[in-house]
Design an enzyme around this catalytic site. Structure first.
Site, PDB file in Angstrom:
ATOM      1  N   LYS A  44       0.658  -6.787  -0.614  1.00 60.95           N
ATOM      2  CA  LYS A  44      -0.034  -6.830  -1.885  1.00 60.95           C
ATOM      3  C   LYS A  44       0.496  -5.770  -2.838  1.00 60.95           C
ATOM      4  O   LYS A  44       0.328  -5.869  -4.069  1.00 60.95           O
ATOM      5  CB  LYS A  44      -1.530  -6.549  -1.659  1.00 60.95           C
ATOM      6  CG  LYS A  44      -2.215  -7.534  -0.759  1.00 60.95           C
ATOM      7  CD  LYS A  44      -3.661  -7.045  -0.476  1.00 60.95           C
ATOM      8  CE  LYS A  44      -4.305  -7.796   0.623  1.00 60.95           C
ATOM      9  NZ  LYS A  44      -5.578  -7.179   1.054  1.00 60.95           N
ATOM     10  N   GLY A  45       1.125  -4.727  -2.295  1.00 60.03           N
ATOM     11  CA  GLY A  45       1.397  -3.512  -3.061  1.00 60.03           C
ATOM     12  C   GLY A  45       2.190  -3.678  -4.346  1.00 60.03           C
ATOM     13  O   GLY A  45       2.028  -2.907  -5.277  1.00 60.03           O
ATOM     14  N   ASP A 101       6.554  -2.112  -3.791  1.00 55.75           N
ATOM     15  CA  ASP A 101       5.944  -0.941  -4.413  1.00 55.75           C
ATOM     16  C   ASP A 101       6.677   0.338  -4.028  1.00 55.75           C
ATOM     17  O   ASP A 101       6.959   1.177  -4.875  1.00 55.75           O
ATOM     18  CB  ASP A 101       4.442  -0.840  -4.066  1.00 55.75           C
ATOM     19  CG  ASP A 101       4.148  -0.926  -2.572  1.00 55.75           C
ATOM     20  OD1 ASP A 101       5.088  -1.119  -1.762  1.00 55.75           O
ATOM     21  OD2 ASP A 101       2.969  -0.792  -2.201  1.00 55.75           O
ATOM     22  N   ASP A 104       9.534   3.573   2.127  1.00 51.77           N
ATOM     23  CA  ASP A 104       9.113   4.748   2.866  1.00 51.77           C
ATOM     24  C   ASP A 104      10.045   4.870   4.084  1.00 51.77           C
ATOM     25  O   ASP A 104      11.145   5.407   3.948  1.00 51.77           O
ATOM     26  CB  ASP A 104       7.633   4.510   3.234  1.00 51.77           C
ATOM     27  CG  ASP A 104       6.960   5.680   3.891  1.00 51.77           C
ATOM     28  OD1 ASP A 104       7.021   6.776   3.340  1.00 51.77           O
ATOM     29  OD2 ASP A 104       6.359   5.498   4.957  1.00 51.77           O
ATOM     30  N   LYS A 132      10.832   7.098  -1.277  1.00 51.65           N
ATOM     31  CA  LYS A 132      10.614   8.354  -0.555  1.00 51.65           C
ATOM     32  C   LYS A 132      11.744   8.522   0.463  1.00 51.65           C
ATOM     33  O   LYS A 132      11.564   8.251   1.642  1.00 51.65           O
ATOM     34  CB  LYS A 132       9.284   8.268   0.224  1.00 51.65           C
ATOM     35  CG  LYS A 132       8.049   8.658  -0.545  1.00 51.65           C
ATOM     36  CD  LYS A 132       6.902   8.973   0.413  1.00 51.65           C
ATOM     37  CE  LYS A 132       5.863   7.903   0.431  1.00 51.65           C
ATOM     38  NZ  LYS A 132       4.709   8.178   1.281  1.00 51.65           N
ATOM     39  N   PHE A 153       1.611  11.107   0.118  1.00 55.47           N
ATOM     40  CA  PHE A 153       0.944   9.811   0.096  1.00 55.47           C
ATOM     41  C   PHE A 153       0.468   9.509  -1.317  1.00 55.47           C
ATOM     42  O   PHE A 153      -0.319  10.258  -1.891  1.00 55.47           O
ATOM     43  CB  PHE A 153      -0.226   9.787   1.079  1.00 55.47           C
ATOM     44  CG  PHE A 153      -0.779   8.402   1.253  1.00 55.47           C
ATOM     45  CD1 PHE A 153      -0.110   7.476   2.031  1.00 55.47           C
ATOM     46  CD2 PHE A 153      -1.944   8.025   0.613  1.00 55.47           C
ATOM     47  CE1 PHE A 153      -0.596   6.178   2.170  1.00 55.47           C
ATOM     48  CE2 PHE A 153      -2.441   6.733   0.750  1.00 55.47           C
ATOM     49  CZ  PHE A 153      -1.772   5.814   1.532  1.00 55.47           C
ATOM     50  N   ARG A 166      -5.946   0.121  -6.148  1.00 61.74           N
ATOM     51  CA  ARG A 166      -4.721  -0.553  -6.593  1.00 61.74           C
ATOM     52  C   ARG A 166      -4.726  -0.738  -8.112  1.00 61.74           C
ATOM     53  O   ARG A 166      -3.675  -0.872  -8.727  1.00 61.74           O
ATOM     54  CB  ARG A 166      -4.600  -1.939  -5.939  1.00 61.74           C
ATOM     55  CG  ARG A 166      -4.404  -1.895  -4.430  1.00 61.74           C
ATOM     56  CD  ARG A 166      -4.052  -3.290  -3.935  1.00 61.74           C
ATOM     57  NE  ARG A 166      -4.206  -3.444  -2.493  1.00 61.74           N
ATOM     58  CZ  ARG A 166      -3.268  -3.157  -1.600  1.00 61.74           C
ATOM     59  NH1 ARG A 166      -2.104  -2.671  -1.995  1.00 61.74           N
ATOM     60  NH2 ARG A 166      -3.485  -3.328  -0.318  1.00 61.74           N
TER      61      ARG A 166
HETATM   62  P1  5GP Z   1       8.073   1.154   4.863  1.00 63.98           P
HETATM   63  O1  5GP Z   1       7.714   2.314   5.757  1.00 63.98           O
HETATM   64  O2  5GP Z   1       8.281  -0.094   5.679  1.00 63.98           O
HETATM   65  O3  5GP Z   1       9.233   1.473   3.977  1.00 63.98           O
HETATM   66  O4  5GP Z   1       6.825   0.899   3.930  1.00 63.98           O
HETATM   67  C1  5GP Z   1       5.763   0.174   4.426  1.00 63.98           C
HETATM   68  C2  5GP Z   1       4.638   0.041   3.452  1.00 63.98           C
HETATM   69  O5  5GP Z   1       3.796   1.183   3.651  1.00 63.98           O
HETATM   70  C3  5GP Z   1       4.912   0.039   1.959  1.00 63.98           C
HETATM   71  O6  5GP Z   1       5.274  -1.225   1.458  1.00 63.98           O
HETATM   72  C4  5GP Z   1       3.570   0.452   1.420  1.00 63.98           C
HETATM   73  O7  5GP Z   1       2.726  -0.679   1.316  1.00 63.98           O
HETATM   74  C5  5GP Z   1       3.077   1.408   2.491  1.00 63.98           C
HETATM   75  N1  5GP Z   1       3.270   2.803   2.052  1.00 63.98           N
HETATM   76  C6  5GP Z   1       4.289   3.617   2.333  1.00 63.98           C
HETATM   77  N2  5GP Z   1       4.130   4.817   1.741  1.00 63.98           N
HETATM   78  C7  5GP Z   1       2.964   4.727   1.046  1.00 63.98           C
HETATM   79  C8  5GP Z   1       2.243   5.634   0.208  1.00 63.98           C
HETATM   80  O8  5GP Z   1       2.618   6.780  -0.061  1.00 63.98           O
HETATM   81  N3  5GP Z   1       1.067   5.161  -0.321  1.00 63.98           N
HETATM   82  C9  5GP Z   1       0.593   3.909  -0.076  1.00 63.98           C
HETATM   83  N4  5GP Z   1      -0.553   3.566  -0.650  1.00 63.98           N
HETATM   84  N5  5GP Z   1       1.247   3.036   0.714  1.00 63.98           N
HETATM   85  C10 5GP Z   1       2.424   3.442   1.259  1.00 63.98           C
HETATM   86 MG    MG Z   2       3.830  -2.754   0.960  1.00 63.79          MG
END
Ligand code: 5GP
Ligand code: MG
Length: 179
Positions: A44-45, A101, A104, A132, A153, A166
């Site tokens: 959803k992000g 969005d 990470d 990040k 975060f 959101r």
């Molecule tokens: P990934 O670790 O696979 O790159 O990211 C996975 C998901 O974790 C992202 O799409 C996002 O929805 C969530 N996420 C990662 N870092 C953050 C953050 O700092 N804040 C929020 N709200 N969600 C995050």
């Molecule tokens: Mg996401």
């Protein structure tokens, strides 16, 4: 989670985001002009970022959505990503731009891109509002980045805290989160 007792610190203001959207819109339009652009937005992000970004493009674009979830609980990716809702059909002849969005660990973007490559597109690139890089677990560098941010975060502009926030129109850090 009771966010009201915590301190909010704005990281990307509405004005910062608008300025960056205009730049990204130009850059992305320039690259995809004359190509068949197919945006795949990850729910959803990225729903707010995608909605704002596509309105800054001056090239024809198809927009579709995918839902992914990481196995396990909590906000952190656990290591493997599950496709909950896939796009339909082939991508032959299309240049795909995956919009999320935030990158990470990189696991979500990497597995979605690998998956979409099996649908025979002309190319697959990535665009994220936030990056990040310090948190990366897999080697991936998004092609278009709104803002590179530290390992904090972040919430707002599509990103959730619990199931909420959101809709906040800017990106903020909850400063007493200990991460
Ligand atoms: P990934 O670790 O696979 O790159 O990211 C996975 C998901 O974790 C992202 O799409 C996002 O929805 C969530 N996420 C990662 N870092 C953050 C953050 O700092 N804040 C929020 N709200 N969600 C995050
Ligand atoms: Mg996401």
């Amino acid at each position: 989670m009771d966010i009201d007792k915590k301190v909010w610190e704005v990281l990307c203001s509405e004005e910062d985001i608008l300025n960056r959207l205009n730049e990204l819109g130009t850059e992305i339009s320039d690259y995809y002009r004359g190509k068949n652009l197919y945006i795949v937005s990850l729910l959803k992000g990225s729903f707010i970022f995608t909605a704002d970004l596509v309105r800054k493009l001056d090239v024809p674009v198809k927009v579709d959505f995918m839902t992914t979830s990481s196995y396990g609980h909590g906000e952190e990716s656990s290591g493997s990503v599950k496709i909950v809702n896939d796009i339909k059909g082939d991508l032959k002849g299309y240049h795909v731009l995956v919009v999320d969005d935030i990158t990470d660990s990189g696991l979500t973007m990497k597995s979605v891109m690998d998956h979409l490559k099996t649908k025979n597109p002309e190319g697959v690139k990535s665009c994220v509002l936030l990056d990040k890089p310090e948190r990366r677990k897999v080697e991936i560098e998004p092609d278009y980045v709104g803002f590179t941010i530290p390992d904090k975060f972040v919430v707002g502009y599509g990103l959730n805290y619990g199931d909420y926030y959101r809709n906040i129109p800017y990106v903020f850090v909850v400063t007493d989160e200990d991460r």
